[in-house]
Design a protein around this motif. Sequence first.
Motif, short mmCIF file in Angstrom:
data_model
loop_
_atom_site.label_atom_id
_atom_site.label_comp_id
_atom_site.label_asym_id
_atom_site.label_seq_id
_atom_site.Cartn_x
_atom_site.Cartn_y
_atom_site.Cartn_z
N ASN A 85 0.82 -1.21 0.00
CA ASN A 85 0.00 0.00 0.00
C ASN A 85 0.86 1.26 0.00
OD1 ASN A 85 -2.39 -1.45 -0.01
ND2 ASN A 85 -2.66 -1.36 2.21
N VAL A 425 -7.32 3.94 2.25
CA VAL A 425 -7.69 2.66 1.67
C VAL A 425 -7.88 1.64 2.77
CG1 VAL A 425 -6.93 0.75 0.20
CG2 VAL A 425 -6.49 3.10 -0.50
N THR A 429 -11.00 -0.53 -0.71
CA THR A 429 -11.91 0.58 -1.02
C THR A 429 -11.32 1.89 -0.49
OG1 THR A 429 -13.86 -0.86 -0.92
CG2 THR A 429 -14.23 1.51 -0.68
N VAL A 430 -11.44 2.95 -1.29
CA VAL A 430 -10.99 4.27 -0.86
C VAL A 430 -12.14 4.99 -0.17
CG1 VAL A 430 -10.01 6.48 -1.56
CG2 VAL A 430 -9.36 4.39 -2.77
#
Length: 653
Positions: A85, A425, A429-430
């Motif tokens: 990430n 995130v 999903t943001v």
Amino acid sequence: MLPEGENAVGHCPDSDKILGMNEPISRRDFIDGVLVASTAMAIGATCPLTLGAQSPGAPTTGWSGYTGEGDYQGSAGNTETVIQNAHSVRDGKFDKAPSDVAETGEVYDCAVIGGGHAGLSAGLFFNKADSKRNCLILDNAHIFGGVAKRNEFVVDGHRLYAPQASVHFQPPYPDSFLKTVYDTMGLEWDAFKSYQKWQGPKPEMWLPRSPYGTGKINGKEALGFYFGAKYGHKPGIWITDPWGKGLEGTPFSEITKKEMLARWSQKPVIAPLVYDYPGDAISRQLDSMTLEDYFIGTYGISRETVRLMDASEAAGGFGLGPDALSAFLVYEWSKIIPTVDDSMESGIQMFPGGNSGMTRLMVKTMIPGAIEGPRSMETVWKGAVNFGALDQPGQRVRLRLDSTAVRVEHIGDPSKAELVSVEYVKNGTVFRVKAKTVVMAGGGWITKHVVRDLDETRKNSYDQFNYAPYMTVNVAVRNWRFLYDLGISSAQWFDGFARQVNVRKNALFGVDTDAVGPDLPTVLTFFVDFTKPGLPARAQGQLGRAELLSTPFVDYERQLREQMTEMFAASGFDAKRDIAGIVINRFGHAFINPQPGFFFGLNGKPAARDALRNGPFGRIAFSHSDLAGAMDHRNAFMESHRAVGQLLDRVLT
């Protein structure tokens, strides 16, 4: 074709059998008895490295290995998900605001990015300062703590703890800022008055309370230096109590011995530089040179001797050796690795698994339901974290885990904006929340990518920060008789995997036995640095990260087992029999590397960090311990106290 008797990675099967590489212990993942990933296929081109040289992707399970038991299972060091990430942010995946952001509809008085010492203490200070305001803490890991996490093992019925990184602390001065912080989180000093007692053969071996100390036996230092093939000894030799013997018997040259003894006894040939206050002419002079050059001039010793003696010690607090660090650190040194003292009043204290004890206390203070039961030392240390209680509606402080901040920016002109947009995130999903203020409490290496509207001055400041990787390997052993029979509790070596290890005793509130001895299980903590002496600090960090992130677990495991076997087999150690578990904790940006000029600037220019500390950027303040020049919990507290105060004074008032 492979040479006869070797496997696909060039290791003899018989050797692996002797080392216990195929024993089903707590160290790596198996499916139907088969190791998930071999060395040859564990990383390949999918290493999370992506330092402009490799393609992006996620490593396989062969990279992580076993991660321990309890609350911290699956969260050993920088995990694969955390690295993936973070590198997605760095590599521009979120440079443009995604069109499918999920609006949570939440608005907070303060959003804190980061759940380590800096982030949790920022939440603690904000919560304490204003009882009517709320706060959201976002953390990218499965459990809070940052580098202040622990590893847990269960060995022969005993639950054992060891630190992942942040290790010790010292009692503060009365009425000091630090004492106020400790008191606020509920740290009880009486809990550290009782440590484990000796249970074992005569003579008794006195043990230190942290991984940095050295034990004693029969009035002598229970330290051993090991010398192997690099020094012309195969099999290797041990020299016990080397400093007490004046290095007699060591294979160093007479000149090197003389210089080492001068450095060890701190006998200067010229008067050391002593400053009156930070920022005066002497402190600026110190900050203009490297620590290595300062030692050479002050003690009259060679560059080689400085690197032999000080590289690993400096790396233990700052990531690199004295060749790349500011000489001003000579006066900061004791704040990071203080003189070992066993008195309750001034000596090193340690939770059984390091400073995860502090982070647990802070979370319990802000969110009482985080750990069931009273806020006592033993309950908070041993009790399981109630993850469901961390992020509930209506709480004044909410802690949201597995949430990586990817975009933080003012909604409008930073000088006039009333809100900040925070996108993160979670599970692919943001999401977006809004906040009246933000504390950026993660490291500078990621903060400069996350704050999207950051001004050029602060961007340029962050570009001058350098970071080094580090690795902590915790090895649970069923006994440590092999060390006791050598007459040592601490070992140091000058070539091979890691550089030192010791046995320590633990405070009683966090263990299941009040005894410690050579026939009982313990955890040995190996600290591994990636110094590349002589290269610029940035190059050392980049090369070290490349090595750290591209090496499969099984390769590090083999190096560890070979090193322990070489050193300890003659005194009874059997890797196959005695090792009960191995956890590797990798940290890609473990330490700030304060190069000359970091503290006070050079050539009439201000220090880069000043622009980040002098005031907030709009409604965003910066708080991480690297701004202070050392990754230490005390610095994290002070930086967060400053950042929260700036927001309260200048933005929320």
